[in-house]
Design a protein around this motif. Sequence first.
Motif, PDB file in Angstrom:
ATOM      1  N   GLN A 366       0.743  -1.282  -0.151  1.00  0.00           N
ATOM      2  CA  GLN A 366       0.020   0.000   0.003  1.00  0.00           C
ATOM      3  C   GLN A 366       0.970   1.306  -0.006  1.00  0.00           C
ATOM      4  O   GLN A 366       1.884   1.245   0.889  1.00  0.00           O
ATOM      5  CB  GLN A 366      -0.931   0.033   1.327  1.00  0.00           C
ATOM      6  N   VAL A 367       0.515   2.338  -0.602  1.00  0.00           N
ATOM      7  CA  VAL A 367       1.010   3.533  -0.762  1.00  0.00           C
ATOM      8  C   VAL A 367       0.167   4.741  -0.570  1.00  0.00           C
ATOM      9  O   VAL A 367      -0.809   4.583  -1.071  1.00  0.00           O
ATOM     10  CB  VAL A 367       1.971   3.700  -1.953  1.00  0.00           C
ATOM     11  N   VAL A 368       0.614   5.350   0.471  1.00  0.00           N
ATOM     12  CA  VAL A 368      -0.286   6.403   0.674  1.00  0.00           C
ATOM     13  C   VAL A 368       0.406   7.734   0.178  1.00  0.00           C
ATOM     14  O   VAL A 368       1.644   8.103   0.766  1.00  0.00           O
ATOM     15  CB  VAL A 368      -0.699   6.590   2.213  1.00  0.00           C
ATOM     16  N   PHE A 369      -0.335   8.577  -0.504  1.00  0.00           N
ATOM     17  CA  PHE A 369       0.205   9.543  -1.177  1.00  0.00           C
ATOM     18  C   PHE A 369       0.052  10.980  -0.600  1.00  0.00           C
ATOM     19  O   PHE A 369      -0.674  11.760  -1.339  1.00  0.00           O
ATOM     20  CB  PHE A 369      -0.332   9.698  -2.808  1.00  0.00           C
ATOM     21  N   THR A 370       0.695  11.103   0.525  1.00  0.00           N
ATOM     22  CA  THR A 370       0.776  12.196   1.240  1.00  0.00           C
ATOM     23  C   THR A 370       2.073  12.586   1.548  1.00  0.00           C
ATOM     24  O   THR A 370       3.075  12.209   0.868  1.00  0.00           O
ATOM     25  CB  THR A 370       0.119  11.817   2.932  1.00  0.00           C
ATOM     26  N   THR A 371       2.325  13.990   2.046  1.00  0.00           N
ATOM     27  CA  THR A 371       3.583  14.512   2.548  1.00  0.00           C
ATOM     28  C   THR A 371       3.792  14.251   3.846  1.00  0.00           C
ATOM     29  O   THR A 371       3.293  15.049   4.799  1.00  0.00           O
ATOM     30  CB  THR A 371       3.559  16.137   2.104  1.00  0.00           C
ATOM     31  N   PRO A 372       4.697  13.531   4.422  1.00  0.00           N
ATOM     32  CA  PRO A 372       5.434  12.417   3.587  1.00  0.00           C
ATOM     33  C   PRO A 372       4.523  11.196   3.158  1.00  0.00           C
ATOM     34  O   PRO A 372       3.376  11.145   3.297  1.00  0.00           O
ATOM     35  CB  PRO A 372       6.594  12.108   4.619  1.00  0.00           C
ATOM     36  N   GLU A 373       5.198  10.642   2.004  1.00  0.00           N
ATOM     37  CA  GLU A 373       4.331   9.250   1.594  1.00  0.00           C
ATOM     38  C   GLU A 373       4.438   8.249   2.757  1.00  0.00           C
ATOM     39  O   GLU A 373       5.680   8.337   3.598  1.00  0.00           O
ATOM     40  CB  GLU A 373       5.010   8.821   0.364  1.00  0.00           C
ATOM     41  N   VAL A 374       3.670   7.133   2.560  1.00  0.00           N
ATOM     42  CA  VAL A 374       3.863   6.092   3.421  1.00  0.00           C
ATOM     43  C   VAL A 374       3.841   4.830   2.455  1.00  0.00           C
ATOM     44  O   VAL A 374       3.071   4.863   1.448  1.00  0.00           O
ATOM     45  CB  VAL A 374       2.743   5.695   4.531  1.00  0.00           C
ATOM     46  N   ALA A 375       4.799   3.865   2.701  1.00  0.00           N
ATOM     47  CA  ALA A 375       4.383   2.606   1.807  1.00  0.00           C
ATOM     48  C   ALA A 375       4.791   1.258   2.766  1.00  0.00           C
ATOM     49  O   ALA A 375       5.595   1.366   3.463  1.00  0.00           O
ATOM     50  CB  ALA A 375       5.734   2.986   0.603  1.00  0.00           C
ATOM     51  N   SER A 376       3.724   0.414   2.559  1.00  0.00           N
ATOM     52  CA  SER A 376       4.129  -0.705   3.359  1.00  0.00           C
ATOM     53  C   SER A 376       3.616  -1.963   2.746  1.00  0.00           C
ATOM     54  O   SER A 376       3.195  -1.809   1.927  1.00  0.00           O
ATOM     55  CB  SER A 376       3.145  -0.526   4.470  1.00  0.00           C
TER      56      SER A 376
END
Lengths: 479, 479
Positions: A366-376
């Motif tokens: 999963q990638v969350v496209f925020t600032t910062p990004e999160v990827a797990s």
Amino acid sequence: MNETARTYDVIVIGGGPVGENVAERARAAGLSAVIVERELLGGECSFWACDPSKALLRPVVARADASRVPGLDPAVAGPLDVEAVLAHRDMMSSYWKDEDQADWLNAVSVDLIRGHGRLTGCKEVAVQTSEGDTIALTARHAVAVSTGTRAALPPIPGFDTVRPWTSREATSADKVPDRLAVVGGGVVAVEMATAWQALGSQVTMLVLENGLLERMEPFAGELVADGLREAGVDIRFSTTVTSMAREGGEDGEVRITLSDGRELAADEILLATGRAPQTRDVGLETVGLTPGDWLTVDDTFRVTGVDGGWLYAVGDVNRRALMTHQGKYQARIAGTVIGARAKGEPIDDAPWGAHVATADHAAVPQVVFTTPEVASVGLTSREAEQSGRRIEVVDYDLARVAGAHQYGDDYRGRARMLIDTDRNTVVGVTFAGPGVGELVHSATIAVAGEVPLDRLWHAVPAFPTLGEVWLRLLETYRG
Amino acid sequence: MNETARTYDVIVIGGGPVGENVAERARAAGLSAVIVERELLGGECSFWACDPSKALLRPVVARADASRVPGLDPAVAGPLDVEAVLAHRDMMSSYWKDEDQADWLNAVSVDLIRGHGRLTGCKEVAVQTSEGDTIALTARHAVAVSTGTRAALPPIPGFDTVRPWTSREATSADKVPDRLAVVGGGVVAVEMATAWQALGSQVTMLVLENGLLERMEPFAGELVADGLREAGVDIRFSTTVTSMAREGGEDGEVRITLSDGRELAADEILLATGRAPQTRDVGLETVGLTPGDWLTVDDTFRVTGVDGGWLYAVGDVNRRALMTHQGKYQARIAGTVIGARAKGEPIDDAPWGAHVATADHAAVPQVVFTTPEVASVGLTSREAEQSGRRIEVVDYDLARVAGAHQYGDDYRGRARMLIDTDRNTVVGVTFAGPGVGELVHSATIAVAGEVPLDRLWHAVPAFPTLGEVWLRLLETYRG
């Protein structure tokens, strides 16, 4: 009104990316297939989720990245060109037209019926077409339900009177509200708060829990909360909405009463409070299931509780992993296994076999496209604890990696790797920080590939990239 | 002048990242270790290569990325703030001071002697210190040479009179030349052409070959050439320099005569024409080797042709893979194997064992920080052809991936995957396009991990990322 009847090998109800891929794979296996779709072919992802949301977020993320780069930073200090961003979003949503997807379906020889499909019994589907006709479909082999989900609206007094935004309106709105209230703290909530705050809204987040992104590692939500606050978002944790009402008519403001007794005024309110399966009106009752329920499936996507193994549920509607890419993965497998069963071929359903979706349990990225990004991908430490397996948690401060130092000034981020110490493999990874999105597939391959740690030492990260965190994590684990 | 003598378990000549890591790993194995360094501890990478070059390139890449994002693009149309970029580069090069690295060495209990080390015989090293003293060092177990490389200057008439730039000046210069000639078409050439053109130089590239980045897949060099040309770089292929001279004194211009008879004037000329080993003055002659030669080693880094197995060569000087990260990988293994041999422990030198650098042959990653970026690991198609193995080449247009479409307008890029059809594994991957840098570690894990293709189908790329190209490549291969 005409009544007609047709027979196909496979009937797919719901033509999002998942349904499209089930049908395409079934066709590739030599079966005939039809998709029944009542809205736009391409589904939420193409028109009201991934595509438009990423189009809204990409400028925000790119600007945040650029703002940390010396020599470039002053240039991007100003606001985004809102009109250009929204116009681009419209283009990325294909202007909410699905001709291209219909052409693709036609090219792979899958039939399309535009209308509302409902099960009417074993291998039977009735379609009420957009033109008002009825078509009775019969499946020789399988019916796949891939109707996805809709926003689950909480029964807060007044919610049905304020014309709330759901994920659909949040991704397709063409006016920037001055004040936007966002109810929820999950992926939709944080992404849309990020986008609209950058586009000019004053966003207030009302979050039931005491943190954001509660299904991920806690540091991910903390870093995203920091980023949202720095962008100007007002986040209120442990806060519920007790009532809402739009005052002053259609164009009036939304008055929101909170659990702490305070009031909040907003121009729009986004309810990002979870998803519900689109199963209330697909005829589940005709096959012994309960309308409105999630559809439980085995690892080859056959719905449990239905005799004969002809009914499949693929994608979000089965609740295994509510993400487009994972739904498409399921679809490839479901279409293939339907084909194999139809031809009486052996089923390869050992873990990681060609006919089972083992990754749904072990390696959902999963990638969350925020600032910062999160990827797990894979397990979180909380899930690891509950699993009963012997798992060691390894953390590393991403800011200490040379590639992060190069990526931007004042880099803040963190990485976590979970190691199954009995099997000597990586079973979960979370990265949070600017630029980590593309890094997730390295972790996905490591987890799904069950690559032993001894071998991962030979997978050398290029210097100076963020990927060097892999080396640091391995070194930290070695101690 | 004092003469002293000291004995260590391990002597390391050359304190770049490689030497540092050899010593640190030897210490971790319980051995005493000393590093001899005649310049700055941290070597080329920290002061005249990776760190300063990436600091120069990051703003260029970030601006190129932002310039393709609707709504953000007008903001970054202007020039970079050159002064800020150069000041940041100075900071990222630690102002060419190495105290921090000396502190680190001290913290891991490795001794440091600042001076010029030369072999004087079996396990013997003489150091001429910066203060003019001589120290005679004796190694109980091993001497490791990790002196790296220097720029190989071509014997073009006049080259020694024009004060040419090498990679050192190109990464540390504090004035932007109006006109910069770059001789060469490899990584240093394309990266520095990218940086200085963006900082305001008019760059002309003089390239012997008929393409750029000739060791990589051809499409990589083609895409980078397109990017350079769009930035305004004048690239002249199949062109050699026949002579050069600086006219009008120290501050005069460089007049360059080309193989086509034409002349070119420049303010500076960068010779990026390859690397030569720093072995001319390290006493190789005292152990039966030839000064100036590359040092050939076995997979545990013992120099071939030297009896007793006490001499190691690690990093660029052994010519296996001239990259910091790969040198550090070698260093970890060399330090560990030196420790194991000293203690008489069994050596794990089967392929991919703990004591051999198998990845040097199979999985060397590289990222070129240009616009677009190039990232590769493992074999190229040319190498595959020469290998005699049965390998299938799979190409995919990166622009067709949804994540690329989202990354920026008018995305151009390409991906190539090489599959060993007998072993059913990926043996090489090249990505070229904006934003691909962090994607390379996914390929490195797949190649080094020898993850079977059947399993890679379960490694689901997150949508919409560039990483989705993995799925497209697999689908293309399946046909």
